[in-house]
Design a protein around this motif. Structure first.
Motif, PDB file in Angstrom:
ATOM      1  N   PHE A 216      47.613   3.572 138.578  1.00 27.93           N
ATOM      2  CA  PHE A 216      46.172   3.398 138.416  1.00 27.93           C
ATOM      3  C   PHE A 216      45.747   3.330 136.945  1.00 27.93           C
ATOM      4  CE2 PHE A 216      41.827   4.780 140.365  1.00 27.93           C
ATOM      5  CZ  PHE A 216      41.349   3.516 140.073  1.00 27.93           C
ATOM      6  N   SER A 217      46.277   2.345 136.243  1.00 27.56           N
ATOM      7  CA  SER A 217      45.782   2.137 134.878  1.00 27.56           C
ATOM      8  C   SER A 217      44.573   1.208 134.897  1.00 27.56           C
ATOM      9  CB  SER A 217      46.880   1.554 133.997  1.00 27.56           C
ATOM     10  OG  SER A 217      46.994   0.166 134.226  1.00 27.56           O
ATOM     11  N   GLY A 218      44.291   0.603 136.050  1.00 26.71           N
ATOM     12  CA  GLY A 218      43.079  -0.196 136.194  1.00 26.71           C
ATOM     13  C   GLY A 218      43.081  -1.510 135.441  1.00 26.71           C
ATOM     14  N   ASP A 222      40.568  -4.871 135.570  1.00 28.39           N
ATOM     15  CA  ASP A 222      39.854  -5.277 134.357  1.00 28.39           C
ATOM     16  C   ASP A 222      39.980  -6.773 134.104  1.00 28.39           C
ATOM     17  OD1 ASP A 222      38.668  -2.975 133.446  1.00 28.39           O
ATOM     18  OD2 ASP A 222      40.503  -2.239 132.535  1.00 28.39           O
ATOM     19  N   ASP A 229      39.182  -6.555 142.167  1.00 26.40           N
ATOM     20  CA  ASP A 229      39.446  -5.121 142.063  1.00 26.40           C
ATOM     21  C   ASP A 229      40.685  -4.706 142.854  1.00 26.40           C
ATOM     22  OD1 ASP A 229      39.142  -2.518 141.337  1.00 26.40           O
ATOM     23  OD2 ASP A 229      37.049  -2.339 141.933  1.00 26.40           O
ATOM     24  N   LEU A 232      41.458  -0.929 143.424  1.00 23.81           N
ATOM     25  CA  LEU A 232      40.741  -0.268 144.522  1.00 23.81           C
ATOM     26  C   LEU A 232      41.502  -0.468 145.829  1.00 23.81           C
ATOM     27  CD1 LEU A 232      38.226   1.176 145.627  1.00 23.81           C
ATOM     28  CD2 LEU A 232      37.183  -1.054 145.916  1.00 23.81           C
ATOM     29  N   GLN A 235      44.544   1.854 145.972  1.00 27.78           N
ATOM     30  CA  GLN A 235      44.229   3.272 146.231  1.00 27.78           C
ATOM     31  C   GLN A 235      43.779   3.468 147.673  1.00 27.78           C
ATOM     32  OE1 GLN A 235      45.521   4.385 143.625  1.00 27.78           O
ATOM     33  NE2 GLN A 235      45.090   2.538 142.446  1.00 27.78           N
ATOM     34  N   LEU A 236      42.999   2.511 148.206  1.00 25.75           N
ATOM     35  CA  LEU A 236      42.547   2.646 149.592  1.00 25.75           C
ATOM     36  C   LEU A 236      43.719   2.486 150.561  1.00 25.75           C
ATOM     37  CD1 LEU A 236      39.138   0.740 149.501  1.00 25.75           C
ATOM     38  CD2 LEU A 236      39.548   3.190 149.368  1.00 25.75           C
ATOM     39  N   ARG A 238      46.745   3.421 149.879  1.00 25.06           N
ATOM     40  CA  ARG A 238      47.427   4.709 149.811  1.00 25.06           C
ATOM     41  C   ARG A 238      46.746   5.737 150.703  1.00 25.06           C
ATOM     42  NH1 ARG A 238      48.083   5.474 143.486  1.00 25.06           N
ATOM     43  NH2 ARG A 238      50.213   4.796 143.283  1.00 25.06           N
ATOM     44  N   GLN A 239      45.418   5.746 150.614  1.00 24.49           N
ATOM     45  CA  GLN A 239      44.658   6.694 151.427  1.00 24.49           C
ATOM     46  C   GLN A 239      44.974   6.475 152.899  1.00 24.49           C
ATOM     47  OE1 GLN A 239      40.366   6.118 151.502  1.00 24.49           O
ATOM     48  NE2 GLN A 239      40.086   8.320 151.339  1.00 24.49           N
TER      49      GLN A 239
ATOM     50  N   ASP B  21      40.504   3.403 131.769  1.00 22.89           N
ATOM     51  CA  ASP B  21      41.602   3.898 132.599  1.00 22.89           C
ATOM     52  C   ASP B  21      42.953   3.574 131.978  1.00 22.89           C
ATOM     53  OD1 ASP B  21      39.312   3.953 134.481  1.00 22.89           O
ATOM     54  OD2 ASP B  21      40.883   4.644 135.850  1.00 22.89           O
ATOM     55  N   VAL B  96      41.775  10.334 142.680  1.00 28.55           N
ATOM     56  CA  VAL B  96      41.443   8.918 142.861  1.00 28.55           C
ATOM     57  C   VAL B  96      42.588   8.130 143.493  1.00 28.55           C
ATOM     58  CG1 VAL B  96      39.679   8.772 141.087  1.00 28.55           C
ATOM     59  CG2 VAL B  96      42.058   8.360 140.468  1.00 28.55           C
ATOM     60  N   GLU B  97      43.833   8.556 143.258  1.00 34.21           N
ATOM     61  CA  GLU B  97      44.941   7.795 143.843  1.00 34.21           C
ATOM     62  C   GLU B  97      45.054   8.029 145.336  1.00 34.21           C
ATOM     63  OE1 GLU B  97      48.621   8.070 141.806  1.00 34.21           O
ATOM     64  OE2 GLU B  97      47.852   7.032 140.043  1.00 34.21           O
ATOM     65  N   GLY B  99      42.366   7.684 147.043  1.00 34.92           N
ATOM     66  CA  GLY B  99      41.207   6.931 147.524  1.00 34.92           C
ATOM     67  C   GLY B  99      39.930   7.743 147.587  1.00 34.92           C
ATOM     68  N   LEU B 100      39.963   8.988 147.068  1.00 37.62           N
ATOM     69  CA  LEU B 100      38.751   9.802 147.099  1.00 37.62           C
ATOM     70  C   LEU B 100      37.902   9.491 145.869  1.00 37.62           C
ATOM     71  CD1 LEU B 100      40.549  13.122 148.057  1.00 37.62           C
ATOM     72  CD2 LEU B 100      39.392  11.546 149.595  1.00 37.62           C
ATOM     73  N   LEU B 102      36.169   7.066 145.239  1.00 31.54           N
ATOM     74  CA  LEU B 102      36.185   5.639 144.896  1.00 31.54           C
ATOM     75  C   LEU B 102      35.195   4.923 145.809  1.00 31.54           C
ATOM     76  CD1 LEU B 102      39.942   4.699 144.413  1.00 31.54           C
ATOM     77  CD2 LEU B 102      38.237   5.149 142.672  1.00 31.54           C
ATOM     78  N   PRO B 103      34.667   3.782 145.358  1.00 32.54           N
ATOM     79  CA  PRO B 103      33.747   3.053 146.229  1.00 32.54           C
ATOM     80  C   PRO B 103      34.481   2.435 147.410  1.00 32.54           C
ATOM     81  CG  PRO B 103      34.240   1.771 144.287  1.00 32.54           C
ATOM     82  CD  PRO B 103      34.877   3.105 144.074  1.00 32.54           C
ATOM     83  N   LYS B 115      34.446  -1.769 140.083  1.00 31.11           N
ATOM     84  CA  LYS B 115      33.771  -0.501 140.334  1.00 31.11           C
ATOM     85  C   LYS B 115      34.751   0.653 140.495  1.00 31.11           C
ATOM     86  CE  LYS B 115      29.567  -2.316 142.432  1.00 31.11           C
ATOM     87  NZ  LYS B 115      28.783  -2.417 143.654  1.00 31.11           N
ATOM     88  N   SER B 116      36.021   0.339 140.784  1.00 28.81           N
ATOM     89  CA  SER B 116      36.967   1.435 141.022  1.00 28.81           C
ATOM     90  C   SER B 116      37.230   2.223 139.750  1.00 28.81           C
ATOM     91  CB  SER B 116      38.283   0.878 141.563  1.00 28.81           C
ATOM     92  OG  SER B 116      38.900   0.070 140.596  1.00 28.81           O
ATOM     93  N   THR B 117      37.098   1.593 138.586  1.00 27.21           N
ATOM     94  CA  THR B 117      37.350   2.308 137.332  1.00 27.21           C
ATOM     95  C   THR B 117      36.056   2.850 136.736  1.00 27.21           C
ATOM     96  OG1 THR B 117      37.248   0.200 136.171  1.00 27.21           O
ATOM     97  CG2 THR B 117      39.416   0.993 136.769  1.00 27.21           C
ATOM     98  N   ASN B 121      34.437   7.764 139.356  1.00 23.02           N
ATOM     99  CA  ASN B 121      35.647   7.911 138.548  1.00 23.02           C
ATOM    100  C   ASN B 121      35.267   8.276 137.112  1.00 23.02           C
ATOM    101  OD1 ASN B 121      38.187   7.730 137.493  1.00 23.02           O
ATOM    102  ND2 ASN B 121      38.651   5.748 138.399  1.00 23.02           N
TER     103      ASN B 121
END
Lengths: 267, 149
Positions: A216-218, A222, A229, A232, A235-236, A238-239, B21, B96-97, B99-100, B102-103, B115-117, B121
């Motif tokens: 997650f360096s984003g 960017d 994105d 995002l 991460q979702l 992963r969730q 980030d 955040v990894e 998924g919490l 976060l949008p 928006k995730s960064t 966050n």
């Protein structure tokens, strides 16, 4: 009014130096930088600059491009140290007299600014980027509410330019890492209510070079020229996989969409 | 012939031209390596007690004052800041990894700011930044004055 709008258009504002990384596969010599002086007009993009070089200064400069308007995703390159689409980057907006242009990193270079995108497409294919169903033949339409479509719609905007893989620091050292593009696409299909292919994709995603390799360096989000994105999405995803350990992810049988009548009013 | 154009590990430490980030990612790597090296040195340092009190005292003095009087406390302070950053950023990443904070998927709009960064966050970053400053300040005051705040 027409004249006011076009004032200044077509006039040379200043001369900018394009420093392009050249690599000729036939000579086999290591890549080197060559500078070209380009007269810049208002609204001129980096791609226009490269095409100017190609037309007037050096015909052998190679770059991949097609639509010139940020739709096809062919002209991704590193411009002044950041991954951008050449057709969407205006030279004057960069605000520099020297524009350094490199081919995208973390890919092979075929020639000059042309990257070898085999890895991108291979990774994309490996996550099975299509709706997977358990029945042999579809018996009807798979319905979906607008809200269900919104839950993944942003990831369908991906144009596969490959800029995210070039910006990703994990990809810089892990050749087999799936990369932000493929992982975001995996999330796009898994979160689609018509899709039942989570278990088929699991062995690719839940692996050493899969979804857990992201730190997650984003950077992917960017540089994304379409605002997809991908970070995002990862991460979702992963969730989703983590919660799958505790609560078995519901993916069985009939589609979860509404019945036809409630959407169309016709039975 | 296609040639390799890998950015390599050096790009871990190239956060320029990207967002916050990526800066935090680079710092996380840097502090992680620093703490790893410190841990090895720390184990070696404390293992010297096996050689008796005279060696131990000599090592302590040598390590505290190799380049003048302020070197030892300075290194300790830097390590403390690194540890505070690494721990607290680790907590942020754990959140955040998964998924919490976060949008949910949204509709991208020009000029496409991810928006995730940002958003919550960013709030996390600020909260953990404040905590880091407090932690490091308490530690550094203790190192230099011996006072426990």
């Amino acid at each position: 009014m027409q004249e006011v709008a076009l004032k200044g258009f077509g006039e040379v504002v200043k001369t900018v130096t394009l420093r392009i990384r050249r690599y000729d596969p036939e000579s086999g010599e290591p890549p080197k930088y060559v500078e070209y002086k380009v007269p810049v007009q208002m609204g001129m993009t980096v791609l226009d600059g490269i095409l100017y070089v190609k037309e007037h200064l050096d015909h052998t400069v190679s770059a991949r491009y097609s639509c010139r308007m940020g739709i096809c995703g062919s002209c991704g390159m590193i411009i002044n140290g950041r991954e951008r689409l050449a057709c969407q980057t205006q030279i004057l907006e960069l605000g520099k007299d020297l524009v350094k242009i490199d081919p995208m990193g973390n890919y092979g270079t075929v020639k000059d600014l042309v990257p070898d995108l085999t890895k991108l497409f291979r990774n994309h294919e490996s996550v099975k980027p299509y709706v997977i169903r358990d029945e042999e033949e579809p018996k009807g339409e798979y319905l979906q509410t607008p809200e269900q479509r919104e839950s993944y719609a942003m990831f369908t905007d991906c144009i596969m330019c490959g800029l995210c893989l070039s910006a990703c620091p994990t990809n810089a050292t892990d050749e087999l890492y799936l990369g932000p593009q493929a992982l975001a696409q995996a999330f796009r299909y898994i979160s689609d209510n018509r899709d039942l292919g989570l278990n088929e994709r699991l062995n690719v995603l839940d692996s050493k070079h899969g979804v857990w390799r992201c730190h997650f360096s984003g950077a992917c989000s960017d540089v994304c020229p379409k605002g997809v994105d991908p970070a995002l999405g990862i991460q979702l995803l992963r969730q989703l996989l983590t919660s799958n350990v505790f609560v078995k992810f519901e993916q069985k049988g009939a589609p979860k969409g509404p019945d036809r009548k409630s959407v169309t009013g016709v039975s | 012939m296609t040639i390799e154009n890998k950015k390599g590990w050096i790009s871990w430490f190239n956060p320029f031209k990207y967002g916050t980030d990526r800066w935090m990612y680079s710092l996380h790597r840097l502090t992680g390596i620093a703490l790893g090296l410190y841990l090895i040195a720390h184990v070696w340092e404390t293992s010297n007690i096996l050689n008796g009190p005279i060696t131990w005292n000599k090592i302590m003095v040598d390590l505290d004052y190799p380049f003048g009087q302020h070197f030892g406390p300075l290194i300790l302070s830097l390590i403390l800041i690194a540890a505070a950053y690494h721990a607290l950023n680790g907590i942020r990443l754990t959140i955040v990894e998964n998924g919490l904070m976060l949008p949910r998927p949204y509709r991208p709009e020009y000029p496409y700011k991810a928006k995730s960064t940002r958003g919550l966050n960013d709030v996390l970053k600020i909260v953990l930044g404040i905590l880091m400053i407090i932690t490091a300040a308490i530690g550094i005051i203790y190192i230099y004055t011996g006072v426990i705040v």
